[in-house]
Design a protein around this motif. Structure first.
Motif, PDB file in Angstrom:
ATOM      1  N   CYS A 100       0.827  -1.212   0.000  1.00  0.00           N
ATOM      2  CA  CYS A 100       0.000   0.000   0.000  1.00  0.00           C
ATOM      3  C   CYS A 100       0.858   1.257   0.000  1.00  0.00           C
ATOM      4  O   CYS A 100       0.548   2.236  -0.691  1.00  0.00           O
ATOM      5  CB  CYS A 100      -0.955  -0.001   1.191  1.00  0.00           C
ATOM      6  N   ASP A 101       1.952   1.255   0.755  1.00  0.00           N
ATOM      7  CA  ASP A 101       2.864   2.403   0.781  1.00  0.00           C
ATOM      8  C   ASP A 101       3.590   2.558  -0.557  1.00  0.00           C
ATOM      9  O   ASP A 101       3.719   3.661  -1.082  1.00  0.00           O
ATOM     10  CB  ASP A 101       3.911   2.240   1.884  1.00  0.00           C
ATOM     11  N   LYS A 102       4.062   1.451  -1.105  1.00  0.00           N
ATOM     12  CA  LYS A 102       4.868   1.484  -2.335  1.00  0.00           C
ATOM     13  C   LYS A 102       4.070   1.966  -3.544  1.00  0.00           C
ATOM     14  O   LYS A 102       4.557   2.762  -4.342  1.00  0.00           O
ATOM     15  CB  LYS A 102       5.454   0.099  -2.608  1.00  0.00           C
ATOM     16  N   TYR A 103       2.851   1.494  -3.685  1.00  0.00           N
ATOM     17  CA  TYR A 103       2.056   1.805  -4.875  1.00  0.00           C
ATOM     18  C   TYR A 103       0.984   2.861  -4.623  1.00  0.00           C
ATOM     19  O   TYR A 103       0.376   3.346  -5.571  1.00  0.00           O
ATOM     20  CB  TYR A 103       1.413   0.523  -5.429  1.00  0.00           C
ATOM     21  N   GLY A 104       0.757   3.190  -3.367  1.00  0.00           N
ATOM     22  CA  GLY A 104      -0.280   4.150  -3.005  1.00  0.00           C
ATOM     23  C   GLY A 104      -1.584   3.429  -2.722  1.00  0.00           C
ATOM     24  O   GLY A 104      -2.123   2.760  -3.600  1.00  0.00           O
ATOM     25  N   LYS A 105      -2.047   3.543  -1.504  1.00  0.00           N
ATOM     26  CA  LYS A 105      -3.265   2.845  -1.089  1.00  0.00           C
ATOM     27  C   LYS A 105      -4.425   3.143  -2.036  1.00  0.00           C
ATOM     28  O   LYS A 105      -5.190   2.251  -2.399  1.00  0.00           O
ATOM     29  CB  LYS A 105      -3.623   3.251   0.344  1.00  0.00           C
ATOM     30  N   GLY A 106      -4.535   4.380  -2.486  1.00  0.00           N
ATOM     31  CA  GLY A 106      -5.610   4.778  -3.391  1.00  0.00           C
ATOM     32  C   GLY A 106      -5.477   4.209  -4.792  1.00  0.00           C
ATOM     33  O   GLY A 106      -6.432   4.257  -5.576  1.00  0.00           O
ATOM     34  N   ASN A 107      -4.308   3.677  -5.123  1.00  0.00           N
ATOM     35  CA  ASN A 107      -4.091   3.101  -6.452  1.00  0.00           C
ATOM     36  C   ASN A 107      -4.398   1.609  -6.502  1.00  0.00           C
ATOM     37  O   ASN A 107      -4.343   1.010  -7.573  1.00  0.00           O
ATOM     38  CB  ASN A 107      -2.655   3.345  -6.916  1.00  0.00           C
ATOM     39  N   ILE A 108      -4.675   1.022  -5.345  1.00  0.00           N
ATOM     40  CA  ILE A 108      -5.021  -0.403  -5.314  1.00  0.00           C
ATOM     41  C   ILE A 108      -6.543  -0.484  -5.415  1.00  0.00           C
ATOM     42  O   ILE A 108      -7.258  -0.229  -4.452  1.00  0.00           O
ATOM     43  CB  ILE A 108      -4.472  -1.084  -4.050  1.00  0.00           C
TER      44      ILE A 108
END
Length: 173
Positions: A100-108
């Motif tokens: 979630c930190d690496k890709y952005g929680k909002g992008n999952i």
């Protein structure tokens, strides 16, 4: 990011404190802010992350379906490697937080638990845990992880020379 870093030599991500490793596959041409589907891919009892990585090769579809696939290994080794809440749940949570930190929680856009056999049963158990309950959108059991008792029609046993033992909800009676 959550004390997890890429080991350049092995290509695996490693927990800096625990030394535990996992595969993390992403689309080759992933763009910043792109929406992805995240799969946490759990092996069966007696298995290992590398076997699960090969057995259910979701990473082969990472580009087509925009997948992030994390494939860890359970800690417990004796007598067989298997997922145990006390030994593994915090590590699995750390992997989810890292992703979630690496890709952005909002992008999952979607998060699914995937498991083979005992990994499927572990996924089923995780669905009931507070941390995962509010995050998981789907669950895929590759074999195992069945919900409820075994229900077979009487015709299933026709033609057998000897009867099978009765099955209770948790295994043989």
């Amino acid at each position: 990011m959550r004390n997890i870093a890429l080991d350049q030599k092995s290509g695996l991500y490693v927990g800096q404190e625990s030394g535990r490793r996992f595969f993390l596959d992403e689309p080759d041409d992933l763009k910043a802010g792109e929406k992805v589907t995240f799969l946490l891919n759990l092996h069966g009892g007696g298995s290992h992350g590398i076997w699960q990585h090969l057995y259910f090769p979701a990473q082969d579809y990472k580009n087509k379906y925009r997948l992030i696939v994390a494939t860890p290994t359970a800690k417990t080794k004796e007598p067989l490697r298997h997922w145990v809440a006390e030994a593994d749940d915090e590590w699995l949570q750390d992997i989810v937080k890292f992703v979630c930190d690496k890709y952005g929680k909002g992008n999952i856009k979607s998060f699914c638990l995937v498991g083979h056999s005992q990994g499927g049963m572990t996924s089923n158990r995780l669905l009931k845990a507070d941390f995962f309950a509010g995050r998981v959108d789907g669950w895929l059991s590759l074999s195992g992880g069945r919900i409820g008792p075994v229900q077979l029609p009487a015709s299933f046993f026709e033609g057998r020379e000897r009867p099978l033992p009765a099955l209770a909800p948790d295994g043989p009676a």
